[in-house]
Design a protein around this motif. Structure first.
Motif, mmCIF file in Angstrom:
data_model
loop_
_atom_site.group_PDB
_atom_site.id
_atom_site.type_symbol
_atom_site.label_atom_id
_atom_site.label_comp_id
_atom_site.label_asym_id
_atom_site.label_seq_id
_atom_site.Cartn_x
_atom_site.Cartn_y
_atom_site.Cartn_z
ATOM 1 N N TYR A 412 0.650 -1.471 -0.418
ATOM 2 C CA TYR A 412 0.115 -0.235 0.023
ATOM 3 C C TYR A 412 0.823 1.476 0.035
ATOM 4 O O TYR A 412 1.908 1.512 0.984
ATOM 5 C CB TYR A 412 -1.055 -0.188 1.301
ATOM 6 N N GLY A 413 -0.224 2.255 -1.047
ATOM 7 C CA GLY A 413 1.283 3.468 -1.052
ATOM 8 C C GLY A 413 0.621 4.428 -1.756
ATOM 9 O O GLY A 413 0.310 3.910 -2.732
ATOM 10 N N ARG A 414 1.157 4.893 -2.756
ATOM 11 C CA ARG A 414 0.847 5.688 -3.316
ATOM 12 C C ARG A 414 0.566 5.566 -4.931
ATOM 13 O O ARG A 414 0.299 5.749 -5.160
ATOM 14 C CB ARG A 414 1.580 7.498 -3.664
ATOM 15 N N SER A 415 2.439 4.470 -4.916
ATOM 16 C CA SER A 415 1.998 4.208 -7.124
ATOM 17 C C SER A 415 1.366 2.827 -6.433
ATOM 18 O O SER A 415 0.708 2.952 -7.533
ATOM 19 C CB SER A 415 3.830 3.314 -6.597
ATOM 20 N N LEU A 416 0.516 2.203 -5.487
ATOM 21 C CA LEU A 416 -0.704 1.220 -5.559
ATOM 22 C C LEU A 416 -1.836 1.752 -5.987
ATOM 23 O O LEU A 416 -2.565 1.974 -6.539
ATOM 24 C CB LEU A 416 -0.644 0.725 -4.811
ATOM 25 N N TRP A 417 -1.946 3.211 -5.138
ATOM 26 C CA TRP A 417 -3.410 4.311 -5.425
ATOM 27 C C TRP A 417 -3.595 4.956 -7.002
ATOM 28 O O TRP A 417 -4.731 4.363 -7.070
ATOM 29 C CB TRP A 417 -3.320 5.509 -4.762
ATOM 30 N N LEU A 418 -2.332 4.873 -7.238
ATOM 31 C CA LEU A 418 -2.105 5.138 -8.800
ATOM 32 C C LEU A 418 -2.932 4.122 -10.113
ATOM 33 O O LEU A 418 -3.374 4.345 -10.619
ATOM 34 C CB LEU A 418 -1.277 6.033 -9.513
#
Length: 588
Positions: A412-418
């Motif tokens: 989980y983190g911003r890259s996965l949010w993208l």
């Protein structure tokens, strides 16, 4: 107040009351305009509002559609108050505001598949997982079918399984080789895939096998896969596909992608360095182990013996059954990136590159990468040092046409949010059609140049009106022990380098229903690959300790113009029940 011999001043007043915010003036003005300054808005007046302000939601709005919306709103608003809903066929101002602020009735993007699904698979970005069986980190977490199920439920279409012999060499385990991860039986993974493959999407699931097996165990895998999936399994008509089939033609089918068996048996020289041995086991990810402190916990000797056993084994004609399973043959660069990216006509294949190899390829051979991905499949995977299951930035892969940008779905983190944001497109079916510019090839074989600095193609205007729902989804003291939170919103673009930008609203202090009424403008050179990032935080005196209060990423190409309700998600990407923003989107 006296405690012991000390007098304590009660300086803090605990106040958690939720004040209801006034609807934005834009909403009030729209209601007044389309209701003719009346007290209610009819279905036909709502239809006109939708057509003129919401872009018709992709077409002309019928009166019957508007009537259904009115009926839904009245049912939601007044289902416990028959007196207010009976014989009503029009909306009050509060009903109208409720409609606009409902993430269910007025979402920011469409929920249906609407793209052309009749093109070869190389024309699509494919929702792809990496080491799909891992629950946690890459070094010591458990292997299980549970994360596979979670990924399939989210719409992931690419599942990766690492196949290794069990300790007695008579069965197949799935685990992250050369690590301390505990195994799961292959059959458990196959059963999970069969049961959940098409829960979220009818489009094909591609199983990537990283195979470290003897010929006998490859035969066993062929039998297990065939018996488990039966008619769901896609068998190619010839040994090598000349052209990939389409998502539409492959609905409810499962495809296997791996190296042909012979590639594990043909090694020119097994004597000498251990690095030559390790190549047989696809260990690009693990070169960092040598000289690393983690090495002491991993016994490499058994794997070296296993490698030699494999190489001593005779080539088995019975491997034919395993080879026949392979719908998409895979390979890794052996003689340099330039040669690996050569387009072979009449022989479709999948090339796998680690993230750092992609960076090198795009730096030196960017247009070759784009040209390759027009007919072949390119899969990118995280580098081995990401032992915490973190992820890389996906845009570099998408900008060069890479279809299978493989991610640690538990990282989980911003890259996965993208990643979540990209695949909210096209009804969350797991396949997103690549922009036309990535598939064009000129008369002189010229293709899109990702390094070219392009002028803005369009301008996206984003207005953030207000937010609500935190008091329902969070404990009252979650953000602050003594008062309501101090919310602010960050909004920006992730995409081509020229388009990247982040902005933020002012801080609204002590308010569960913050009202910002702030507008931001984003010029976009590559809107087709732009992703709108939205994050809400509760401000603290130390910015690095601001409390997370929700996020969502949305594909700009899918945004519906007009005033919309934008639901927010937690860190894992799961949508909150009530927390949402009221926003307006406009393209110029």
């Amino acid at each position: 107040m006296v405690i012991g011999n000390y007098k304590v001043c009660n300086c803090f007043t605990v106040k958690f009351e939720v004040t209801e915010a006034e609807p934005p003036s834009d909403v009030r003005e729209a209601f007044s305009k389309y209701s003719g300054d009346g007290a209610h808005m009819t279905a036909d007046q709502l239809r006109r509002f939708l057509e003129e302000n919401h872009g018709g939601d992709g077409g002309n709005v019928s009166i019957s559609h508007a009537e259904r919306i009115v009926e839904q709103i009245l049912h939601q608003r007044h289902e416990h108050d028959i007196a207010k809903s009976i014989n009503r066929d029009s909306l009050s101002f509060d009903d109208f505001h409720h409609f606009l602020f409902s993430a269910e009735l007025n979402p920011p993007i469409r929920s249906q598949v609407h793209q052309d699904m009749t093109l070869p698979l190389s024309h699509y970005f494919i929702y792809t997982g990496h080491n799909s069986y891992l629950i946690g980190n890459q070094l010591s977490s458990n292997c299980s079918e549970i994360p596979i199920i979670k990924a399939l439920k989210r719409g992931v279409r690419g599942i990766e399984l690492d196949l290794w012999p069990n300790s007695s060499k008579d069965n197949v385990h799935v685990l992250h080789g050369r690590t301390l991860t505990s195994p799961v039986k292959l059959m458990e993974c196959l059963k999970a895939i069969k049961e959940y493959a098409f829960v979220a999407s009818p489009y094909p699931v591609i199983i990537t096998l990283e195979d470290h097996l003897t010929p006998d165990l490859q035969d066993k895998v062929a039998q297990m896969v065939t018996e488990t999936f039966g008619s769901m399994l896609f068998f190619p008509e010839s040994e090598n596909l000349e052209e990939l089939l389409t998502p539409k033609n492959l609905k409810y089918r499962i495809l296997i992608s791996t190296k042909p068996p012979k590639e594990y048996l043909e090694a020119e020289d097994v004597k000498g360095s251990s690095s030559r041995k390790s190549q047989l086991f696809d260990v690009d990810d693990y070169s960092w182990i040598e000289g690393n402190s983690f090495k002491s916990g991993i016994d490499m000797r058994d794997h070296d013996v296993e490698t030699e056993d494999l190489l001593k084994g005779k080539k088995s004609t019975s491997a034919r059954a395993y080879k026949q399973l392979i719908a998409i043959h895979s390979s890794k660069p052996k003689n340099g990136l330039k040669k690996a990216l050569i387009v072979e006509k009449g022989k479709v294949r999948r090339l796998s590159l680690a993230e750092q190899a992609l960076e090198k390829a795009t730096e030196n051979h960017g247009q070759d990468v784009v040209r390759f991905t027009q007919t072949h499949i390119l899969r990118i995977y995280p580098k081995g040092t990401r032992i915490t299951s973190s992820n890389y930035k996906p845009l570099i892969g998408w900008l060069h046409g890479a279809q299978m940008v493989a991610f640690n779905m538990q990282g989980y983190g911003r890259s996965l949010w993208l990643m979540h944001g990209m695949f909210r497109a096209n009804g969350n079916c797991g396949y997103v059609k690549k922009p036309d510019f990535l598939m064009r090839c000129g008369s002189k074989n010229e293709v899109f140049n990702p390094k070219e600095k392009l002028p803005p193609k369009t301008i996206l205007k984003v207005k953030i009106y207000m937010g609500d729902g935190w008091h329902l989804d969070f404990e009252k003291t979650y953000f602050d022990k003594y008062s309501p939170p101090d919310f602010y919103t960050k909004v920006g673009i992730a995409g081509a380098p020229v388009d990247k930008i982040i902005r933020r609203t002012k801080i609204k202090e002590d308010n569960w229903t913050p009202v910002w009424n702030e507008e931001f403008t984003f010029p976009l050179a590559v809107p087709e690959l732009a992703i709108l990032r939205i994050e809400v935080h509760d401000h603290n005196n130390m910015p690095e300790k601001d409390n997370f209060a929700g996020q969502i990423c949305l594909p700009v190409s899918e945004l519906r113009p007009g005033i919309r309700a934008v639901p927010l998600c937690n860190r894992k990407g799961d949508q909150y029940t009530s927390t949402r923003l009221l926003m307006r989107f406009e393209f110029i």
